[in-house]
Design an enzyme around this catalytic site. Sequence first.
Site, PDB file in Angstrom:
ATOM      1  N   ASN A   1      -0.236  55.284  35.229  1.00  0.00           N
ATOM      2  CA  ASN A   1      -0.472  55.643  36.634  1.00  0.00           C
ATOM      3  C   ASN A   1      -1.299  54.616  37.414  1.00  0.00           C
ATOM      4  O   ASN A   1      -1.194  54.547  38.628  1.00  0.00           O
ATOM      5  CB  ASN A   1      -1.057  57.059  36.764  1.00  0.00           C
ATOM      6  CG  ASN A   1      -2.362  57.225  36.052  1.00  0.00           C
ATOM      7  OD1 ASN A   1      -2.742  56.396  35.231  1.00  0.00           O
ATOM      8  ND2 ASN A   1      -3.062  58.294  36.349  1.00  0.00           N
TER       9      ASN A   1
ATOM     10  N   GLU B   1     -10.616  58.788  27.774  1.00  0.00           N
ATOM     11  CA  GLU B   1     -10.565  59.332  29.134  1.00  0.00           C
ATOM     12  C   GLU B   1      -9.249  60.101  29.210  1.00  0.00           C
ATOM     13  O   GLU B   1      -8.184  59.509  29.302  1.00  0.00           O
ATOM     14  CB  GLU B   1     -10.659  58.183  30.139  1.00  0.00           C
ATOM     15  CG  GLU B   1     -11.148  58.632  31.481  1.00  0.00           C
ATOM     16  CD  GLU B   1      -9.994  58.935  32.402  1.00  0.00           C
ATOM     17  OE1 GLU B   1      -9.604  60.124  32.459  1.00  0.00           O
ATOM     18  OE2 GLU B   1      -9.497  58.009  33.030  1.00  0.00           O
TER      19      GLU B   1
ATOM     20  N   CYS C   1      -5.606  61.433  37.154  1.00  0.00           N
ATOM     21  CA  CYS C   1      -6.258  62.459  36.349  1.00  0.00           C
ATOM     22  C   CYS C   1      -7.410  63.121  37.088  1.00  0.00           C
ATOM     23  O   CYS C   1      -7.962  64.112  36.619  1.00  0.00           O
ATOM     24  CB  CYS C   1      -6.708  61.882  35.015  1.00  0.00           C
ATOM     25  SG  CYS C   1      -7.553  60.336  35.228  1.00  0.00           S
TER      26      CYS C   1
ATOM     27  N   GLU D   1     -16.657  54.714  32.030  1.00  0.00           N
ATOM     28  CA  GLU D   1     -16.137  53.410  32.461  1.00  0.00           C
ATOM     29  C   GLU D   1     -16.753  53.046  33.807  1.00  0.00           C
ATOM     30  O   GLU D   1     -16.914  53.905  34.674  1.00  0.00           O
ATOM     31  CB  GLU D   1     -14.610  53.456  32.541  1.00  0.00           C
ATOM     32  CG  GLU D   1     -14.002  53.649  31.159  1.00  0.00           C
ATOM     33  CD  GLU D   1     -12.493  53.484  31.126  1.00  0.00           C
ATOM     34  OE1 GLU D   1     -11.810  54.039  32.001  1.00  0.00           O
ATOM     35  OE2 GLU D   1     -12.001  52.802  30.215  1.00  0.00           O
TER      36      GLU D   1
END
Length: 490
Positions: free
Chosen positions: A159, A260, A294, A469
């Site tokens: 994505n 993640e 997400c 991150e």
Amino acid sequence: MGFNLTNGGLIRRENFIDGEWTPAKDDARFAVSNPATGDIIENVADSGAGDARAAVDAAARAFPSWRNTLPKERAAILRKWHTLILEHSDLLGELISLEQGKPLAEGRGEVAYAASYVAWFADEATRIYGDIIPQQQRGKRMSAVKEPLGVVAAITPWNFPAAMIARKIAPALAAGCTVVAKPAEDTPLTALALALLAHEAGTPKGVLNVISASRDRAVPAVAEWLQDSRVRKITFTGSTPVGKYLARESAGTLKKLSLELGGNAPFIVFDDADLDAAVTGLLAAKFRNGGQTCVCPNRVYVQTGVYERFSKLLSQRVAELKVGPATDPSSQIGPMINFRAIDKIARHVDDAVAHGAKVLTGGKTLPELGPHYFSPTVLADASADMVLCCEETFGPVVPLFPFVDEAEAVRAANDTPFGLAAYFYSDDARRIDRVARLLEAGIVGINEGALASEAAPFGGVKESGYGREGSKYGLDDYLSIKYICQGGLD
Ligand code: ADP
């Protein structure tokens, strides 16, 4: 079409291993296609276990000298990479749009976003501090220093073909780790293009290796990394089942993990919210990349006092969204990534309607535009017995769940195994403080729909994974702490 990528010289179809463009060992290839049309863009290397091993061999060979570079030398290479990414912003943006489907403005936006992580970690590379521990005994000196973990394996989703790669590779290289990476099978071309630019920026051979693989062959290729004790860390963004599989399978060599994973973000609109701001924030958060992120709100809880007004305002704005291919500059929503995605979205909408949801706008596929389009949709009267309440739809669908009081909204918002992002809109200062603390999520947006920033820690709680991150915390995931105790001193 407007796309002229091959001439731009950024398209690569081989693996990048040990500084060389290398076909898969058995010369296998698989097709990467444009989700807007289904047309094949390029046939790229379909790597197997042998290719994955060759990548680790190169990364392991490169590690001893890369870890010994000065932080400012690594920073200089990352800064050069950052400059080259920005210089190729238009081509990279088009490439992202071409293989992933997001509108061109978003594709270019993603390039800037990806580059921001590279610049951030170039700076962070020079700030890896340790500690001198206050002395405990005479004649003894104790310190803690941070060291790179070793070879890092990065596995990324489709994505954000550039941003996901950049925000894993940049901190790994900044820390002094070397990398083997496997981008998603739908979008390997952007990752290979970024590897090309990293090479041009002066990354020594073997420090960054990128292999592509079809979904079937990715399994044995990645399994090779999971079993190889030279790979000291897996950094993964993707679905929760695959994240759990990676954690299980890497347990044999006890690798450090950053995961993640999926989300199921709630977005709560309280009676006291600024409704126009809430609609604008929801549109920004929900329809980025057509709902395929997400952190996209998946469940929108609206308090009964403003439910009717909010539903109306929102549906009007959603009905105006322009759907079309990335090549059309006026498109705001592109195609979904593939047929699996369309199938899931349609299944969620059908199930919701069967359970009593009302379609306020959208609710259908758009075959006249191409194979993978879905109309931006608002569903009223959503409830907890619908599949879209417990599964991430990953598409342009907004289900509205009415609620009566704050406690009910917070309970419903937290009633999920996931905990990545959560959003709420309210103008009541005490409620803002209370709800922000109560929401079980790694990321909370208050009166704001756009949260992503290289300066902020991105990551989840519960089954959305662990690790962060970006931000000043992002490097720690690639470092281990060594305690050094020196005795026999005067
Ligand atoms: P999505 O459903 O968004 O495609 P996945 O978690 O399936 O998310 O995929 C994310 C990344 O993980 C991709 O690069 C994909 O190729 C990879 N992947 C998926 N399944 C496996 C597996 N069993 N072993 C190794 N990699 C996998």
